[in-house]
Design a protein around this motif. Sequence first.
Motif, short mmCIF file in Angstrom:
data_model
loop_
_atom_site.label_atom_id
_atom_site.label_comp_id
_atom_site.label_asym_id
_atom_site.label_seq_id
_atom_site.Cartn_x
_atom_site.Cartn_y
_atom_site.Cartn_z
N GLY A 18 -9.88 38.46 -7.81
CA GLY A 18 -9.96 38.74 -9.34
C GLY A 18 -10.78 37.47 -10.08
O GLY A 18 -11.81 37.31 -9.72
N ARG A 19 -10.20 37.17 -11.19
CA ARG A 19 -10.82 36.43 -12.07
C ARG A 19 -11.04 35.14 -11.63
O ARG A 19 -11.67 34.15 -12.00
CB ARG A 19 -10.07 36.32 -13.50
CG ARG A 19 -10.45 37.71 -14.19
CD ARG A 19 -9.83 37.71 -15.67
NE ARG A 19 -10.26 38.50 -16.49
CZ ARG A 19 -11.37 38.58 -17.22
NH1 ARG A 19 -11.96 37.39 -17.07
NH2 ARG A 19 -11.74 39.64 -17.98
N ASN A 20 -10.27 34.53 -10.48
CA ASN A 20 -10.40 33.30 -10.01
C ASN A 20 -10.86 33.14 -8.47
O ASN A 20 -10.54 32.69 -7.71
CB ASN A 20 -8.97 32.74 -9.88
CG ASN A 20 -8.71 31.98 -11.23
OD1 ASN A 20 -9.42 31.24 -11.69
ND2 ASN A 20 -7.52 32.59 -11.94
N GLY A 21 -11.53 34.43 -8.26
CA GLY A 21 -12.35 34.65 -6.88
C GLY A 21 -13.89 34.48 -7.05
O GLY A 21 -14.48 33.74 -7.55
N ARG A 22 -14.22 35.73 -6.30
CA ARG A 22 -15.73 35.70 -6.09
C ARG A 22 -16.09 37.18 -6.14
O ARG A 22 -15.45 38.10 -5.69
CB ARG A 22 -16.02 35.13 -4.61
CG ARG A 22 -17.49 35.17 -4.31
CD ARG A 22 -17.92 34.31 -3.17
NE ARG A 22 -19.32 34.33 -2.88
CZ ARG A 22 -20.35 33.75 -3.64
NH1 ARG A 22 -20.01 33.05 -4.41
NH2 ARG A 22 -21.61 33.67 -2.94
N THR A 23 -17.30 37.35 -6.47
CA THR A 23 -17.96 38.67 -6.59
C THR A 23 -19.33 38.66 -6.12
O THR A 23 -19.93 37.73 -6.03
CB THR A 23 -17.82 39.62 -8.22
OG1 THR A 23 -17.98 40.60 -7.89
CG2 THR A 23 -18.78 38.42 -8.86
N ASP A 27 -26.05 44.12 -1.41
CA ASP A 27 -27.12 44.00 -0.86
C ASP A 27 -27.82 42.38 -1.06
O ASP A 27 -28.82 41.90 -0.73
CB ASP A 27 -28.40 44.86 -1.44
CG ASP A 27 -28.46 44.33 -3.09
OD1 ASP A 27 -27.65 43.50 -3.56
OD2 ASP A 27 -29.17 44.90 -3.70
N GLY A 28 -26.83 41.62 -1.28
CA GLY A 28 -27.17 40.15 -1.73
C GLY A 28 -27.72 39.71 -2.82
O GLY A 28 -28.06 38.27 -3.07
N SER A 29 -28.15 40.75 -3.69
CA SER A 29 -28.80 40.28 -4.95
C SER A 29 -28.19 39.40 -6.02
O SER A 29 -28.80 38.78 -6.65
CB SER A 29 -29.44 41.62 -5.50
OG SER A 29 -28.35 42.33 -5.93
N VAL A 30 -26.85 39.63 -5.97
CA VAL A 30 -25.96 39.03 -6.96
C VAL A 30 -24.76 38.28 -6.08
O VAL A 30 -24.20 39.19 -5.63
CB VAL A 30 -25.73 39.64 -8.18
CG1 VAL A 30 -24.80 38.82 -9.06
CG2 VAL A 30 -27.17 40.19 -8.84
N ALA A 31 -24.16 36.96 -6.53
CA ALA A 31 -23.30 36.59 -5.97
C ALA A 31 -22.53 35.72 -6.88
O ALA A 31 -23.67 34.90 -7.50
CB ALA A 31 -23.28 35.98 -4.56
N ALA A 32 -21.52 35.34 -7.16
CA ALA A 32 -20.99 34.47 -8.28
C ALA A 32 -19.66 34.35 -7.94
O ALA A 32 -18.70 35.00 -7.67
CB ALA A 32 -20.94 35.19 -9.84
N ASP A 33 -19.15 32.97 -8.00
CA ASP A 33 -17.89 32.38 -8.07
C ASP A 33 -17.37 32.56 -9.40
O ASP A 33 -17.85 32.36 -10.40
CB ASP A 33 -17.71 30.82 -7.53
CG ASP A 33 -18.15 30.85 -6.26
OD1 ASP A 33 -17.70 31.72 -5.41
OD2 ASP A 33 -18.95 29.87 -5.86
N LEU A 34 -16.06 32.95 -9.51
CA LEU A 34 -15.32 33.21 -10.94
C LEU A 34 -14.37 32.45 -11.07
O LEU A 34 -13.70 31.67 -10.06
CB LEU A 34 -14.82 34.88 -10.78
CG LEU A 34 -15.74 35.82 -10.46
CD1 LEU A 34 -15.04 37.17 -10.21
CD2 LEU A 34 -17.00 35.97 -11.61
N SER A 35 -13.99 32.15 -12.52
CA SER A 35 -12.77 31.47 -12.89
C SER A 35 -12.48 31.75 -14.13
O SER A 35 -13.32 31.98 -15.13
CB SER A 35 -13.02 30.05 -12.84
OG SER A 35 -13.77 29.37 -13.54
N VAL A 36 -11.24 31.73 -14.44
CA VAL A 36 -10.80 32.00 -16.07
C VAL A 36 -11.22 30.98 -17.00
O VAL A 36 -10.85 29.85 -16.45
CB VAL A 36 -9.13 32.36 -15.95
CG1 VAL A 36 -8.75 32.66 -17.42
CG2 VAL A 36 -8.82 33.44 -15.10
N PRO A 37 -11.77 31.15 -18.08
CA PRO A 37 -12.37 29.96 -18.90
C PRO A 37 -11.31 29.23 -19.58
O PRO A 37 -9.85 29.79 -19.95
CB PRO A 37 -13.16 30.67 -19.85
CG PRO A 37 -12.81 32.33 -20.02
CD PRO A 37 -12.08 32.22 -18.41
N LYS A 38 -11.32 27.99 -19.69
CA LYS A 38 -10.22 27.18 -20.51
C LYS A 38 -9.54 27.95 -21.67
O LYS A 38 -8.55 27.78 -21.83
CB LYS A 38 -10.77 25.90 -20.76
CG LYS A 38 -10.97 25.09 -19.40
CD LYS A 38 -11.31 23.71 -19.82
CE LYS A 38 -11.71 22.79 -18.46
NZ LYS A 38 -12.14 21.52 -18.68
N ALA A 39 -10.51 28.47 -22.52
CA ALA A 39 -10.27 29.32 -23.67
C ALA A 39 -9.02 30.32 -23.44
O ALA A 39 -8.36 30.79 -24.16
CB ALA A 39 -11.31 29.81 -24.36
#
Length: 146
Positions: A18-23, A27-39
Amino acid sequence: MTDSITPLFTATATATGGRNGRTAADDGSVAADLSVPKAMGGPGREGTTTPEHLFAAGYAACFGGAMDFVATQQKKNAKNAQVTAEVSIGPREGGGFGLAVVLRVQDPSMPTAELRAIAEAAHAQVCPYSHATRGNVDVRLEVAGA
């Protein structure tokens, strides 16, 4: 009632945690680590992003393409237009959370009225993000030209 489409392209991505994971796109074109913002009460870890950032990036790029399409149809040039999508998240009156979007369109090489007409046509007739959000998300256009 929804409109059906004939798919020309399908993007697939999977998120874990989810919001504290990875997406990542399959095809490997986009990858991002996620985290809930401090706000929003989260850790806001450095080097991470949010689903809202990803949505904003996609909407801005797609809207710019839609504007270019509309301008080309009108024998005009909107290739220099800069589109900034500001995506906000917050609690809804009916419960849960919702989004609001401001699309800021700038192009100092085109008169504001002309740029606004192209942006409004792109929003009303072409952009799939605009179609998807219509009636569900408050989307506001702000246009600044010459």
